[in-house]
Write a protein that holds these residues in place. Structure first.
Motif, PDB file in Angstrom:
ATOM      1  N   ASN A 175     -19.176  14.905   1.184  1.00  0.00           N
ATOM      2  CA  ASN A 175     -19.955  13.843   0.547  1.00  0.00           C
ATOM      3  C   ASN A 175     -19.007  12.764   0.001  1.00  0.00           C
ATOM      4  O   ASN A 175     -18.346  12.976  -0.999  1.00  0.00           O
ATOM      5  CB  ASN A 175     -20.803  14.486  -0.574  1.00  0.00           C
ATOM      6  N   PHE A 190     -11.373  11.904   7.707  1.00  0.00           N
ATOM      7  CA  PHE A 190     -12.515  12.185   8.588  1.00  0.00           C
ATOM      8  C   PHE A 190     -12.029  12.628   9.970  1.00  0.00           C
ATOM      9  O   PHE A 190     -12.619  13.505  10.597  1.00  0.00           O
ATOM     10  CB  PHE A 190     -13.417  10.955   8.709  1.00  0.00           C
ATOM     11  N   HIS A 206     -22.233  15.364   6.740  1.00  0.00           N
ATOM     12  CA  HIS A 206     -21.695  14.397   5.786  1.00  0.00           C
ATOM     13  C   HIS A 206     -22.839  13.733   5.040  1.00  0.00           C
ATOM     14  O   HIS A 206     -23.687  13.056   5.632  1.00  0.00           O
ATOM     15  CB  HIS A 206     -20.833  13.328   6.475  1.00  0.00           C
ATOM     16  N   PHE A 223     -19.186   8.598   8.361  1.00  0.00           N
ATOM     17  CA  PHE A 223     -18.500   9.659   9.106  1.00  0.00           C
ATOM     18  C   PHE A 223     -18.625   9.417  10.614  1.00  0.00           C
ATOM     19  O   PHE A 223     -17.715   9.702  11.384  1.00  0.00           O
ATOM     20  CB  PHE A 223     -19.120  11.013   8.719  1.00  0.00           C
ATOM     21  N   GLU A 235     -24.864  12.892   9.791  1.00  0.00           N
ATOM     22  CA  GLU A 235     -24.759  12.235   8.487  1.00  0.00           C
ATOM     23  C   GLU A 235     -26.173  12.168   7.903  1.00  0.00           C
ATOM     24  O   GLU A 235     -27.137  11.934   8.628  1.00  0.00           O
ATOM     25  CB  GLU A 235     -24.195  10.830   8.691  1.00  0.00           C
TER      26      GLU A 235
END
Ligand code: PLP
Length: 394
Positions: A175, A190, A206, A223, A235
């Motif tokens: 997060n 990442f 994410h 992400f 995500e």
């Protein structure tokens, strides 16, 4: 009245940390105190008016009074795909790579049930948003925590995790911008995550709840902007923070098509879909003028500066968050996070969230929300300056 016992599953849920915070503030308010509530994460600004107007218009359309289609309206999925293309240069197939959610929280809690079997392992950040734990408990899975430490800019150091834990992990929650630390992720981090996930068959979730809030001219990364991210994860995005729509309950999951279809399958069993008028308004938010988002970001940055500069001026040296609407403040020596939060409430009538509520590695910090006016934040600093411990250092 007969008391029916709750199921073992319900009893296994972690204690709702925020519920007890709210109760505590309530008691002080009832006693008539002027409490400055910096403990919660509820956006204080209204939803931009063009979004509200769209809801009003759409609410009178009888088509929206019927059941919405299962999995939501295609125009909202298209608006989501357009949004990701426009804002992040990420291409999404609206039919296969977008799921509409009743807010980010719903998706985050559903995902472990979609992908895990009892006993499976999930990597979760510590400190972290407590709702990850709820989803893990409902799936009867096991958590392994990834410490977020100041010396690593609150990014997990994968080298610190044991090889066994990484090998057995099936899911990982991340997060950034981060609740509670206010840290942001780098592209390199990442990329490292994608590599680790690929090598170990881990699905990465994410949570991009604070994607719109980044400071000092730096825009938080999605992400999915990193190559290969869609192969190994998704995500979760929410309109709650970007457009002050926390009460509307609308968000979406984007990315890996197999995860998206698993979410949609579970949701087919749980709900139909969101009220059509909410979906129309959500599409308006994503497609419409984004000036409101830029202004909101500036508002939070001004508040951040007022708080951090103010605390520095009274001798409380704290780091400025890089994103999100939280500041993560190291408590003065000699106090636990809960003790210090209690002192702030009792002596200064300021509510903050003790770091321990976010996990073991949250100890030693309190989380402060930037969700009140600059005047109130200035008043909070003034009240803190009057505390015995700060009097000595000024
Ligand atoms: C880190 C994080 N993720 C997700 C959410 C969920 O937001 P919502 O359910 O309103 O979309 C929140 C809300 O506070 C949050 O702080």
């Amino acid at each position: 009245m007969k008391q029916f016992p709750s199921s073992d599953l319900l009893n296994s849920l972690p204690k709702q940390f925020f519920a007890s915070l709210v109760k505590k503030v309530g008691q002080y308010l009832e006693e008539g105190h002027d409490v400055i509530n910096l403990g919660q994460g509820n956006p204080d600004q209204p939803t931009p008016i063009h979004i509200v107007k769209k809801l009003q218009e759409a609410a009178v359309n009888p088509l929206n009074h019927k059941y919405s289609p299962f999995q939501g309206f295609s125009y909202l999925k298209e608006a989501t795909a357009n949004y990701y293309q426009r804002e992040y240069g990420v291409t999404l197939n609206p039919d296969k790579e977008v799921a509409i959610l009743f807010g980010g929280k719903a998706g985050l809690v559903e995902i472990p049930q979609c992908l895990l079997n009892p006993g499976d392992t999930v990597l979760v950040p510590d400190p972290g948003y407590p709702d990850y734990w709820s989803g893990v408990a409902l799936a009867k899975a096991e958590m392994v925590t990834m410490p977020l430490k100041e010396q690593n800019e609150f990014l997990p150091d994968f080298n610190e995790l044991s090889k066994e834990d990484i090998a057995k992990a099936k899911l990982m929650f991340l997060n950034y911008p981060n609740n509670p630390t206010g840290a942001t992720a780098t592209k390199e981090f990442f990329e490292e995550t994608v590599n680790l996930a690929k090598q170990n068959n881990i699905c990465v979730i994410h949570d991009f709840a604070y994607g719109a809030i980044g400071f000092d001219g730096k825009r938080p990364l999605s992400f999915l902007q990193v190559e290969g991210a869609k192969d190994i994860g998704i995500e979760i995005y929410t309109l709650s923070k970007t457009y002050n729509m926390a009460g509307w309950r609308v968000g979406f999951a984007v990315g890996n098509a197999s995860v998206i279809s698993a979410i949609e399958l579970l949701q087919d069993h749980l709900y139909v879909s969101l009220f059509g008028a909410v979906q129309e308004a959500a599409a308006e938010a994503l497609n419409g003028d984004q000036k409101c988002v830029r202004e909101l970001n500036q508002l939070y940055e001004r508040r951040r500066n007022v708080l951090i500069d103010g605390l520095s001026s009274i001798g409380w040296e704290v780091d400025a968050p890089k994103g999100s609407f939280f500041a993560w403040l190291k408590v003065p020596n000699g106090f636990t996070s809960a003790q210090f939060a209690d002192i702030l409430l009792e002596k200064a009538h300021i509510m903050v969230a003790p770091g321990i509520g976010f996990g073991e590695y949250g100890e030693g910090y309190v989380r402060v929300g930037l969700l009140t006016s600059e005047e109130r934040l200035t008043e909070a600093v003034r009240r803190i300056s009057l505390l015995e411990i700060f009097k000595k250092s000024t």
